[in-house]
Design a protein around this motif. Structure first.
Motif, PDB file in Angstrom:
ATOM      1  N   LYS A 171       7.094  -1.189   6.565  1.00 32.87           N
ATOM      2  CA  LYS A 171       5.683  -1.552   6.412  1.00 32.87           C
ATOM      3  C   LYS A 171       4.986  -0.742   5.331  1.00 32.87           C
ATOM      4  CE  LYS A 171       1.437  -2.016   9.149  1.00 32.87           C
ATOM      5  NZ  LYS A 171       0.836  -1.878  10.496  1.00 32.87           N
ATOM      6  N   THR A 172       5.318   0.549   5.214  1.00 30.46           N
ATOM      7  CA  THR A 172       4.557   1.442   4.335  1.00 30.46           C
ATOM      8  C   THR A 172       5.433   2.352   3.479  1.00 30.46           C
ATOM      9  OG1 THR A 172       2.763   1.477   5.957  1.00 30.46           O
ATOM     10  CG2 THR A 172       2.736   3.190   4.279  1.00 30.46           C
ATOM     11  N   ALA A 173       6.346   3.080   4.111  1.00 31.76           N
ATOM     12  CA  ALA A 173       7.066   4.137   3.397  1.00 31.76           C
ATOM     13  C   ALA A 173       7.915   3.591   2.253  1.00 31.76           C
ATOM     14  CB  ALA A 173       7.943   4.921   4.372  1.00 31.76           C
ATOM     15  N   LEU A 174       8.492   2.414   2.442  1.00 31.00           N
ATOM     16  CA  LEU A 174       9.374   1.846   1.425  1.00 31.00           C
ATOM     17  C   LEU A 174       8.639   1.629   0.104  1.00 31.00           C
ATOM     18  CD1 LEU A 174      12.168   0.658   0.762  1.00 31.00           C
ATOM     19  CD2 LEU A 174      11.327  -1.542   1.570  1.00 31.00           C
ATOM     20  N   LEU A 175       7.423   1.100   0.170  1.00 35.53           N
ATOM     21  CA  LEU A 175       6.681   0.802  -1.055  1.00 35.53           C
ATOM     22  C   LEU A 175       6.172   2.087  -1.725  1.00 35.53           C
ATOM     23  CD1 LEU A 175       6.094  -1.661  -2.663  1.00 35.53           C
ATOM     24  CD2 LEU A 175       3.942  -1.964  -1.435  1.00 35.53           C
ATOM     25  N   PHE A 176       5.777   3.082  -0.937  1.00 36.48           N
ATOM     26  CA  PHE A 176       5.396   4.379  -1.498  1.00 36.48           C
ATOM     27  C   PHE A 176       6.594   4.994  -2.225  1.00 36.48           C
ATOM     28  CE2 PHE A 176       1.636   3.847   0.787  1.00 36.48           C
ATOM     29  CZ  PHE A 176       0.803   4.957   0.729  1.00 36.48           C
ATOM     30  N   SER A 177       7.746   4.939  -1.569  1.00 39.78           N
ATOM     31  CA  SER A 177       8.967   5.498  -2.144  1.00 39.78           C
ATOM     32  C   SER A 177       9.356   4.766  -3.420  1.00 39.78           C
ATOM     33  CB  SER A 177      10.098   5.413  -1.110  1.00 39.78           C
ATOM     34  OG  SER A 177      11.299   5.919  -1.617  1.00 39.78           O
ATOM     35  N   LEU A 178       9.280   3.434  -3.378  1.00 36.76           N
ATOM     36  CA  LEU A 178       9.634   2.627  -4.549  1.00 36.76           C
ATOM     37  C   LEU A 178       8.699   2.915  -5.715  1.00 36.76           C
ATOM     38  CD1 LEU A 178      11.411   0.341  -5.712  1.00 36.76           C
ATOM     39  CD2 LEU A 178       9.712  -1.282  -4.822  1.00 36.76           C
ATOM     40  N   ALA A 179       7.417   3.063  -5.447  1.00 41.19           N
ATOM     41  CA  ALA A 179       6.452   3.358  -6.509  1.00 41.19           C
ATOM     42  C   ALA A 179       6.810   4.659  -7.222  1.00 41.19           C
ATOM     43  CB  ALA A 179       5.040   3.435  -5.932  1.00 41.19           C
ATOM     44  N   CYS A 180       7.113   5.688  -6.447  1.00 39.66           N
ATOM     45  CA  CYS A 180       7.480   6.980  -7.051  1.00 39.66           C
ATOM     46  C   CYS A 180       8.779   6.870  -7.841  1.00 39.66           C
ATOM     47  CB  CYS A 180       7.608   8.045  -5.964  1.00 39.66           C
ATOM     48  SG  CYS A 180       6.048   8.534  -5.221  1.00 39.66           S
ATOM     49  N   HIS A 181       9.755   6.180  -7.278  1.00 40.84           N
ATOM     50  CA  HIS A 181      11.060   6.061  -7.935  1.00 40.84           C
ATOM     51  C   HIS A 181      10.957   5.282  -9.236  1.00 40.84           C
ATOM     52  CE1 HIS A 181      15.129   4.475  -8.686  1.00 40.84           C
ATOM     53  NE2 HIS A 181      15.527   5.616  -8.152  1.00 40.84           N
ATOM     54  N   VAL A 182      10.264   4.144  -9.197  1.00 39.55           N
ATOM     55  CA  VAL A 182      10.143   3.309 -10.399  1.00 39.55           C
ATOM     56  C   VAL A 182       9.376   4.052 -11.493  1.00 39.55           C
ATOM     57  CG1 VAL A 182       9.067   1.217 -11.334  1.00 39.55           C
ATOM     58  CG2 VAL A 182      10.380   1.107  -9.210  1.00 39.55           C
ATOM     59  N   GLY A 183       8.278   4.702 -11.131  1.00 40.31           N
ATOM     60  CA  GLY A 183       7.499   5.440 -12.123  1.00 40.31           C
ATOM     61  C   GLY A 183       8.311   6.514 -12.803  1.00 40.31           C
ATOM     62  N   ASN A 203       8.227  10.296   2.466  1.00 38.08           N
ATOM     63  CA  ASN A 203       7.606  11.160   3.475  1.00 38.08           C
ATOM     64  C   ASN A 203       6.083  11.023   3.482  1.00 38.08           C
ATOM     65  OD1 ASN A 203       9.791  12.629   4.855  1.00 38.08           O
ATOM     66  ND2 ASN A 203      10.276  13.379   2.816  1.00 38.08           N
ATOM     67  N   ILE A 204       5.482  10.885   2.306  1.00 38.65           N
ATOM     68  CA  ILE A 204       4.040  10.644   2.256  1.00 38.65           C
ATOM     69  C   ILE A 204       3.718   9.319   2.948  1.00 38.65           C
ATOM     70  CG2 ILE A 204       2.106  10.080   0.735  1.00 38.65           C
ATOM     71  CD1 ILE A 204       3.151  12.132  -1.236  1.00 38.65           C
ATOM     72  N   GLY A 205       4.517   8.294   2.676  1.00 43.03           N
ATOM     73  CA  GLY A 205       4.286   6.987   3.288  1.00 43.03           C
ATOM     74  C   GLY A 205       4.404   7.026   4.798  1.00 43.03           C
ATOM     75  N   MET A 206       5.412   7.744   5.311  1.00 43.93           N
ATOM     76  CA  MET A 206       5.583   7.857   6.761  1.00 43.93           C
ATOM     77  C   MET A 206       4.391   8.555   7.403  1.00 43.93           C
ATOM     78  SD  MET A 206       8.439   6.353   7.580  1.00 43.93           S
ATOM     79  CE  MET A 206       8.907   6.996   9.183  1.00 43.93           C
ATOM     80  N   ALA A 207       4.006   9.696   6.842  1.00 46.72           N
ATOM     81  CA  ALA A 207       2.863  10.434   7.391  1.00 46.72           C
ATOM     82  C   ALA A 207       1.583   9.615   7.292  1.00 46.72           C
ATOM     83  CB  ALA A 207       2.706  11.774   6.660  1.00 46.72           C
ATOM     84  N   PHE A 208       1.409   8.955   6.161  1.00 45.48           N
ATOM     85  CA  PHE A 208       0.196   8.156   5.930  1.00 45.48           C
ATOM     86  C   PHE A 208       0.057   7.052   6.971  1.00 45.48           C
ATOM     87  CE2 PHE A 208      -2.056   4.587   3.946  1.00 45.48           C
ATOM     88  CZ  PHE A 208      -3.193   5.213   3.462  1.00 45.48           C
ATOM     89  N   GLN A 209       1.146   6.350   7.287  1.00 40.29           N
ATOM     90  CA  GLN A 209       1.081   5.261   8.260  1.00 40.29           C
ATOM     91  C   GLN A 209       0.855   5.781   9.670  1.00 40.29           C
ATOM     92  OE1 GLN A 209       0.993   1.854   7.639  1.00 40.29           O
ATOM     93  NE2 GLN A 209       0.308   1.956   9.763  1.00 40.29           N
ATOM     94  N   ILE A 210       1.507   6.895  10.014  1.00 37.28           N
ATOM     95  CA  ILE A 210       1.289   7.466  11.348  1.00 37.28           C
ATOM     96  C   ILE A 210      -0.169   7.886  11.509  1.00 37.28           C
ATOM     97  CG2 ILE A 210       1.872   9.381  12.895  1.00 37.28           C
ATOM     98  CD1 ILE A 210       4.718   9.289  11.666  1.00 37.28           C
ATOM     99  N   ILE A 211      -0.728   8.514  10.470  1.00 39.20           N
ATOM    100  CA  ILE A 211      -2.141   8.904  10.515  1.00 39.20           C
ATOM    101  C   ILE A 211      -3.026   7.672  10.665  1.00 39.20           C
ATOM    102  CG2 ILE A 211      -4.032   9.900   9.158  1.00 39.20           C
ATOM    103  CD1 ILE A 211      -1.919  11.827   7.950  1.00 39.20           C
ATOM    104  N   ASP A 212      -2.700   6.617   9.941  1.00 37.71           N
ATOM    105  CA  ASP A 212      -3.470   5.373  10.042  1.00 37.71           C
ATOM    106  C   ASP A 212      -3.418   4.826  11.466  1.00 37.71           C
ATOM    107  OD1 ASP A 212      -5.008   3.412   8.409  1.00 37.71           O
ATOM    108  OD2 ASP A 212      -3.462   2.035   9.105  1.00 37.71           O
ATOM    109  N   ASP A 213      -2.258   4.914  12.093  1.00 38.17           N
ATOM    110  CA  ASP A 213      -2.123   4.432  13.466  1.00 38.17           C
ATOM    111  C   ASP A 213      -2.875   5.331  14.444  1.00 38.17           C
ATOM    112  OD1 ASP A 213      -0.601   2.295  12.633  1.00 38.17           O
ATOM    113  OD2 ASP A 213       1.318   3.281  13.001  1.00 38.17           O
ATOM    114  N   ILE A 214      -2.907   6.624  14.190  1.00 43.45           N
ATOM    115  CA  ILE A 214      -3.684   7.539  15.031  1.00 43.45           C
ATOM    116  C   ILE A 214      -5.169   7.211  14.934  1.00 43.45           C
ATOM    117  CG2 ILE A 214      -4.423   9.952  15.303  1.00 43.45           C
ATOM    118  CD1 ILE A 214      -1.565  10.749  14.383  1.00 43.45           C
ATOM    119  N   LEU A 215      -5.631   6.910  13.722  1.00 43.36           N
ATOM    120  CA  LEU A 215      -7.050   6.619  13.511  1.00 43.36           C
ATOM    121  C   LEU A 215      -7.502   5.387  14.275  1.00 43.36           C
ATOM    122  CD1 LEU A 215      -7.393   7.464   9.713  1.00 43.36           C
ATOM    123  CD2 LEU A 215      -8.428   8.689  11.630  1.00 43.36           C
ATOM    124  N   ASP A 216      -6.571   4.507  14.639  1.00 44.18           N
ATOM    125  CA  ASP A 216      -6.932   3.356  15.462  1.00 44.18           C
ATOM    126  C   ASP A 216      -7.393   3.810  16.846  1.00 44.18           C
ATOM    127  OD1 ASP A 216      -7.047   0.418  15.620  1.00 44.18           O
ATOM    128  OD2 ASP A 216      -5.531   0.634  17.190  1.00 44.18           O
TER     129      ASP A 216
END
Length: 322
Positions: A171-183, A203-216
């Protein structure tokens, strides 16, 4: 966008150029597409993924004529997934404004999302290597599969931490990771640094999504631009609830979220019990674990302004009240 990136010299200008490229790449004579995308890209959000792509490219020798279009492709892909998400979740709002499907209907919203995906591939085919284009295609396949899994698991409280982690990778970490890798790869960054940046994005993507879920469970509606407990109302079982259920020895929370009861249960009671049983606190520990991993990896990057920018970004995204 401007408020988030003001402390990163040059990023407002760079992301402004990316936004202009997106407008050009998604231009259409179709009045529905034209109106929908005009409204959507008028409020582009933080543009985190293209920003991470640009920051990662700074570890090599970036060519803006290639980097900016690729950043645009990543943002178009992300935006397409948001449009589809809103249709699946029947979410009325996106960034505080009416979601596309509420104005144009679900059928047209899906087609508009598909239109963005097609433009994303066209840009990638022109500006990136065949391998990175393949990686982009693989990412879309995983994202779609995870969306199907998430939809199938609505109102099912038996979801494990392992399955949750698998979902948020797609959902989240893959695209964050891909963005960094491609750049990094497109800027001809050394392979070891490129791989480290890929892990940082993950790792940023994983933490970011967990935080987003906590904020719910803990956020306020003015910041979230959606009601607290919105994911719960959609039947989404995320980490705070999963963790709380493991400590529900009396079964009070378990009864509320049994599959037959869950759609009609008191959301406020579920939110309160999840906090009382330590679900939010335990989810915070997971978010901290991924945050620490990201910061450790950043600490091993080559010294310089690029490293400082990446560290600043990670802390700004992840070291916040949740």
């Amino acid at each position: 966008m401007a408020d988030f990136w003001t402390s990163f010299p040059g990023m407002d200008t760079a992301l402004g150029a990316v936004s202009e490229y997106i407008k050009g790449a998604t231009a259409s004579s179709n009045p529905i597409i034209k109106e929908a995308l005009s409204d959507l890209f008028a409020y582009p959000g933080k543009m985190l993924r293209p920003g991470m792509l640009i920051l990662s490219s700074q570890f090599g020798t970036p060519d803006p004529k290639r980097i900016y279009p690729l950043a645009a492709a990543i943002e178009m892909l992300h935006t397409a997934t948001l449009i589809h998400d809103d249709v699946i979740d029947d979410s009325p709002l996106r960034r505080g404004l009416p979601a596309i499907h509420t104005k144009f209907g679900k059928k047209d919203a899906v087609l508009i999302g598909d239109f963005l995906l097609s433009r994303c591939f066209l840009v990638a085919a022109e500006y990136t290597t065949p391998q990175n284009a393949i990686n982009l295609g693989k990412a879309i396949s995983v994202i779609c599969a995870m969306e199907l899994d998430q939809d199938a698991d609505r109102w099912k409280p038996s979801l494990s931490v392992r399955n949750y982690v698998k979902k948020i990778i797609g959902k989240t970490a893959l695209l964050f990771s891909l963005a960094c890798h491609v750049g990094a790869a497109e800027a001809k960054t050394p392979e070891q640094v490129t791989e480290r940046l890929r892990r940082i994005g993950y790792n940023i993507g994983m933490a970011f999504q967990i935080i987003d879920d906590i904020l719910d469970y803990t956020g306020n509606e003015s910041e979230l631009k959606k009601p607290v407990g919105n994911d719960l109302r959609s039947g989404l079982v995320t980490l705070p609830l999963i963790c709380a259920l493991r400590h529900d020895t009396e079964g009070t929370l378990t009864r509320l979220v049994q599959t037959d009861n869950f759609p009609r249960s008191d959301i406020a009671a579920i939110l309160s019990l999840t906090q009382q049983l330590g679900g939010v606190a335990e989810a915070r520990n997971y978010a901290q674990m991924y945050t620490d991993r990201a910061l450790r990896e950043i600490g091993q990057l080559p010294k310089g302004k690029a490293k400082e920018n990446m560290e600043q970004l990670a802390k700004k995204l992840l070291i916040r009240t949740y």
